[in-house]
Design a protein around this motif. Structure first.
Motif, PDB file in Angstrom:
ATOM      1  N   THR A  63       0.835  -1.198   0.000  1.00 31.65           N
ATOM      2  CA  THR A  63       0.000   0.000   0.000  1.00 31.65           C
ATOM      3  C   THR A  63       0.875   1.255   0.000  1.00 31.65           C
ATOM      4  O   THR A  63       0.608   2.219  -0.731  1.00 31.65           O
ATOM      5  CB  THR A  63      -0.919  -0.006   1.231  1.00 31.65           C
ATOM      6  N   GLN A  85      -7.598   0.957  -1.067  1.00 30.32           N
ATOM      7  CA  GLN A  85      -8.148  -0.215  -0.394  1.00 30.32           C
ATOM      8  C   GLN A  85      -9.586   0.090   0.016  1.00 30.32           C
ATOM      9  O   GLN A  85      -9.885   1.192   0.475  1.00 30.32           O
ATOM     10  CB  GLN A  85      -7.303  -0.539   0.848  1.00 30.32           C
ATOM     11  N   ASP A 121      -5.411  -1.280  -5.185  1.00 30.47           N
ATOM     12  CA  ASP A 121      -4.992  -1.879  -3.922  1.00 30.47           C
ATOM     13  C   ASP A 121      -6.008  -2.949  -3.503  1.00 30.47           C
ATOM     14  O   ASP A 121      -7.111  -2.626  -3.066  1.00 30.47           O
ATOM     15  CB  ASP A 121      -4.869  -0.791  -2.846  1.00 30.47           C
ATOM     16  N   GLU A 122      -5.625  -4.198  -3.675  1.00 29.86           N
ATOM     17  CA  GLU A 122      -6.438  -5.350  -3.277  1.00 29.86           C
ATOM     18  C   GLU A 122      -7.881  -5.297  -3.788  1.00 29.86           C
ATOM     19  O   GLU A 122      -8.827  -5.334  -3.002  1.00 29.86           O
ATOM     20  CB  GLU A 122      -6.455  -5.470  -1.748  1.00 29.86           C
TER      21      GLU A 122
HETATM   22 MG    MG Z   1      -2.150  -2.778   2.047  1.00 29.96          MG
END
Ligand code: MG
Ligand code: ATP
Lengths: 290, 270
Positions: free
Chosen positions: B46, B82, B164-165
């Motif tokens: 991140t 995220q 991010d993810e």
């Molecule tokens: Mg992360």
């Protein structure tokens, strides 16, 4: 006529606070309103001491600067020194407020500002400070004019800046990734809060501004998940609190500002009960539908 | 222009409260790839994205995008934070959130144009959320929230996507749908970087990989990066998965590689 002026002034202040308070709430900065409303005190006192007058424009400037100062101080403590946000807020404003109180008490001989008035304001005196127009035929209380202009300014600001306020409140990292200056938006917004706080100071007092910034928006937030509706509901609750508060105060022979805030709190309670009942009935519905 | 460098990270060191989280990270990413950023929890994935987007200040080093500074090419970059980084109880509708993908510093005080609204609609359609456009975001499932974020990013019409993810909390069918969407972007010549957690699927999903653990362990085509030496270095002894990796690679490598892989060369028409 006096009643109308008092109600109008209270309603205009309450509605201004409702608009700005809604975004404070969504930015998870409700406490920052508290901080600013206290931190402007030394700004006001200093400006008063320098200019020697209560009506002065310099008072507004002094207080706005103090408001910005506390905003920056909190940012500094939180972002650079890595103190928790609530601690940063607590330290910054109590410190500035204390300086203000010391200034007032130390110069109380020369300064015609009294602590009660600063904390609680005096909306009942609104109709006695009049400004005359067109050769004295038309007159309005100074406070009503100021709060009217303030409300228009705030309404205009929220309408024009709506998208910016929305994106920086919801997802400030994403806003930054688009090249939007979130710090500039933060400072502009907090300046609006400072100006509002300062101008409302004499009318409802510091403590009650805090309540007006937080309670009607929180009430609206409980009732809707749409931003425009939330702003509209906050305005309505502010208006109802101002009108109802006045008559409640007359009925009980109590402080007008206090009654307005008590009523706002009562609406909050009703909304809380309503939203609880509604979510329960939704659950029951879902259960029955299965 | 297939092999133009899309992203260069040069000697980047970044820290939180003086504790380095990224240490002299240095790599270049060619455009037109689907790239996985892998590493254990807390390895700085991140933080790497935040540094590329200039959301925090690096201690040293720099990032170039298409050879330029971020501010010169910002509109060619899109960032998907995220999912847990925002409050999903915020009063806004799905459409309002996706519209943010069309916000620019220059149009914040104006209304969105109808062409912007059209792009928002198209993005919603691509992720299958058009039917939910007027729903409040607090009433979405986790996977639907993720799709809203991806739609917002698509609405930006960027050339590089940093996500991010994006697969966390998403069901298998949605994951597949999102992946084929992103592969589609790659095939149009866009560059997509994805922080990803699941090593098992990583080898199938990506054609390039960046392996991170505070330091850069390896960056390159997946065949070069995805081996037990590098993975052990990144994940340490923790990884009893390592024994399975051989199987994963074997399973992937010996059946004929997707034949269209090499033939795509000329199709980057932007
Ligand atoms: Mg992360
Ligand atoms: N705001 C912060 N303040 C202090 N330390 C932080 C902060 N954010 C992250 N860290 C630390 O930096 C390191 C890297 O964090 P980062 O979020 O980049 O890891 P990550 O690879 O994204 O992890 P995950 O897989 O859990 O998302 C971690 O050790 C974390 O504790």
């Amino acid at each position: 006529m006096e009643a109308i002026f008092i109600i109008a002034t209270g309603a205009l202040v309450a509605m201004t606070c409702a608009l700005l308070g809604s975004f404070l709430l969504l930015r998870k900065m409700a406490m920052l309103g508290d901080a600013i409303s206290h931190a402007v005190l030394p700004g006001i006192v200093l400006a008063f001491m320098i200019s020697g007058s209560r009506d002065n424009f310099s008072m507004l400037i002094g207080a706005s600067l103090a408001g910005l100062l506390v905003t920056l101080l909190i940012e500094l403590l939180h972002k650079k020194i890595h103190l928790q946000e609530d601690a940063s807020i607590g330290i910054s404003f109590t410190w500035l407020f204390a300086i203000g109180v010391i200034l007032i008490s130390a110069y109380t001989e020369q300064v015609d500002l009294d602590q009660d008035c600063v904390l609680y304001g005096e909306i009942a005196y609104v109709p006695f400070d009049l400004i005359y127009f067109s050769g004295g035929e038309l007159f309005f209380p100074r406070a009503t004019i100021i709060s009217g202009l303030l409300f228009l300014l705030t309404l205009g600001f929220v309408l024009v800046a709506y998208k910016g306020l929305k994106i920086t409140s919801f997802n400030s990292d994403y806003a930054k990734s688009l090249g939007i200056s979130t710090l500039a938006w933060h400072l502009v917004f907090m300046s609006m809060v400072s100006i509002t706080t300062v101008l409302s100071f004499e009318i409802v007092g510091a403590i009650l501004i805090v309540a007006l910034l937080v309670v009607p928006p929180a009430t609206a937030y409980l009732l809707t998940k749409r931003l425009k509706q939330m702003l509209l509901l906050a305005l309505i609750f502010a208006l109802l609190s101002a009108i109802g508060g006045y008559y409640l105060a007359v009925l009980l022979d109590a402080s007008i500002a206090g009654a307005m805030v008590s009523l706002a709190g009562f609406f909050f309670l009703l909304a809380l009960i309503f939203s609880r009942l509604r979510s329960r009935s939704l659950k029951v519905d879902a259960y029955l539908n299965e | 222009m297939e092999n133009q460098t899309a992203l260069e990270v040069h000697n980047l060191t970044a820290s939180y409260q003086r504790k380095p989280v990224l240490w002299e990270i240095d790599f270049k990413v060619p455009s037109g790839h689907l790239i996985g950023i892998l590493g254990p929890n807390g390895s700085g994935k991140t933080t790497l994205l935040r540094n590329i987007m200039n959301l925090m200040e690096a201690d040293s080093g720099y990032v170039k995008i298409f050879g330029k500074d971020l501010d010169e090419v910002r509109s060619r970059l899109s960032y998907v934070p995220q999912r847990e980084s925002v409050d999903w109880n915020f009063p806004a509708s799905v459409r309002e959130v996706v519209e943010m993908g069309r916000y620019r510093p220059g149009n914040l005080l104006r209304r969105l144009k109808s062409s912007d609204k059209q792009k928002v609609k198209a993005a919603l359609e691509k992720v299958g959320m058009l039917a939910y456009a007027d729903r409040q975001i607090s009433e979405l499932s986790g996977g639907q929230q993720q799709r809203v974020f991806i739609a917002r990013s698509l609405a930006q019409e960027a050339d590089i996507y940093l996500m991010d993810e994006p697969f966390v909390g998403v069901d298998a069918a949605t994951e597949e749908a999102i992946l084929s969407l992103l592969s589609g972007l790659r095939d149009e010549g866009k560059t997509v970087l994805i922080v990803h957690h699941d090593l098992q699927s990583a080898y199938q999903y990506f054609d390039w990989m960046i392996l991170l653990n505070t330091r850069l362990i390896a960056a390159g085509p997946k065949e070069e990066v995805f081996n037990s030496t590098y993975l052990r270095e990144a994940y340490g002894g923790k990884l009893n998965l390592l024994s399975k990796l051989g199987e994963i690679i074997a399973r992937e490598q010996f059946p004929l590689r997707e034949p269209d892989f090499k033939e795509k060369e000329g199709s980057g028409d932007e």
